[in-house]
Design a protein around this motif. Structure first.
Motif, PDB file in Angstrom:
ATOM      1  N   SER A   1       0.891  -1.255  -0.001  1.00 44.72           N
ATOM      2  CA  SER A   1      -0.064   0.054   0.015  1.00 44.72           C
ATOM      3  C   SER A   1       0.942   1.235   0.088  1.00 44.72           C
ATOM      4  O   SER A   1       0.618   2.270  -0.789  1.00 44.72           O
ATOM      5  N   GLU A   2       1.951   1.344   0.877  1.00 45.54           N
ATOM      6  CA  GLU A   2       2.953   2.450   0.868  1.00 45.54           C
ATOM      7  C   GLU A   2       3.484   2.544  -0.317  1.00 45.54           C
ATOM      8  O   GLU A   2       3.705   3.766  -0.818  1.00 45.54           O
TER       9      GLU A   2
ATOM     10  N   TRP B   1      -5.630  11.124  -1.711  1.00 44.24           N
ATOM     11  CA  TRP B   1      -6.137   9.882  -2.444  1.00 44.24           C
ATOM     12  C   TRP B   1      -5.953   8.671  -1.555  1.00 44.24           C
ATOM     13  O   TRP B   1      -6.675   7.609  -1.891  1.00 44.24           O
ATOM     14  N   ARG B   2      -4.985   8.792  -0.541  1.00 45.75           N
ATOM     15  CA  ARG B   2      -4.821   7.530   0.344  1.00 45.75           C
ATOM     16  C   ARG B   2      -6.114   7.276   1.049  1.00 45.75           C
ATOM     17  O   ARG B   2      -6.678   7.824   1.646  1.00 45.75           O
TER      18      ARG B   2
ATOM     19  N   TYR C   1       1.166   4.063  -3.220  1.00 48.72           N
ATOM     20  CA  TYR C   1       0.645   5.508  -2.902  1.00 48.72           C
ATOM     21  C   TYR C   1       1.890   6.669  -3.382  1.00 48.72           C
ATOM     22  O   TYR C   1       2.011   7.532  -4.030  1.00 48.72           O
TER      23      TYR C   1
ATOM     24  N   ARG D   1      -1.073  12.837  -2.216  1.00 50.39           N
ATOM     25  CA  ARG D   1      -0.825  11.416  -1.818  1.00 50.39           C
ATOM     26  C   ARG D   1      -1.894  11.421  -0.747  1.00 50.39           C
ATOM     27  O   ARG D   1      -2.816  10.411  -0.636  1.00 50.39           O
ATOM     28  N   ARG D   2      -1.830  12.256   0.223  1.00 55.21           N
ATOM     29  CA  ARG D   2      -2.869  12.542   1.494  1.00 55.21           C
ATOM     30  C   ARG D   2      -4.443  12.311   1.033  1.00 55.21           C
ATOM     31  O   ARG D   2      -4.967  11.812   1.567  1.00 55.21           O
TER      32      ARG D   2
END
Length: 181
Positions: free
Chosen positions: A102-103, A119-120, A106, A116-117
């Motif tokens: 996952s990391e 969409w995460r 993203y 990124r924040r």
């Protein structure tokens, strides 16, 4: 004449710059094609994305992990396009690799931290009874559009590219042949 180096370079460009792939899956309701946003992993060549568990392609992968797919880019010099087709097997990412993959997804998909924040999604969306799963497909066979042949006779054909040539990251050193240093 198409050389392995040229095929590898074209493949690398597609793998690293195409953000969407079309998956062709087969399940109890029949064949299905879907487009998903992916990020690549190398050695071996794998493509990572997430989808809703209830999506038809996700249900099909649960029933039969074998699939085929394609990626393509337009607006390129020369012919104006390039594309690849592949066969693969896919599976849902298990809890042991969920956080790591996952990391990676993203970070690779959204290099800008603020974007990124936005969409995460929370990891709980991907765990246990959560509505989503990350999926990882491992490419088994890879073909490119045979541009050289197309320019000669306008026959739409594919040319097989050895998987070893596209599995390695573009900036990785070439493997040393056995018996040499």
């Amino acid at each position: 004449m198409t050389t392995l180096a040229k095929l590898t370079e074209r493949s690398d460009h597609l793998i690293e710059n195409t953000r969407f792939m079309t998956l062709a899956t087969q399940g109890p309701e029949g064949a299905w094609a879907s487009t998903v946003n992916y990020v690549p992993l190398r050695e071996p060549l794998r493509l990572l994305w997430y989808s809703l568990r209830r999506a038809r392609h996700s249900r099909n992968i649960e029933a039969d992990p074998r699939l085929s797919g394609s990626v393509y880019l337009t607006g390129l010099p020369g012919l104006g396009l390039d594309g690849a087709q592949f066969t693969a097997t896919a599976r849902a990412v298990g809890p042991d690799r969920l956080e790591e993959l996952s990391e990676y997804y993203y970070l690779r998909n959204f290099p800008d931290e603020e974007v990124r924040r936005q969409w995460r999604l929370p990891l709980d969306e991907f765990r246990d009874d959560g509505p989503r799963r990350f999926y990882l497909l491992e490419v088994r066979e890879w073909w490119l559009l045979d541009i050289d042949q197309w320019l000669l006779d306008m026959n739409d054909q594919r040319i097989a590219v050895p998987l070893a040539a596209v599995s390695r990251a573009p900036d990785a050193p070439a493997p040393t042949p056995a018996g040499t240093r």
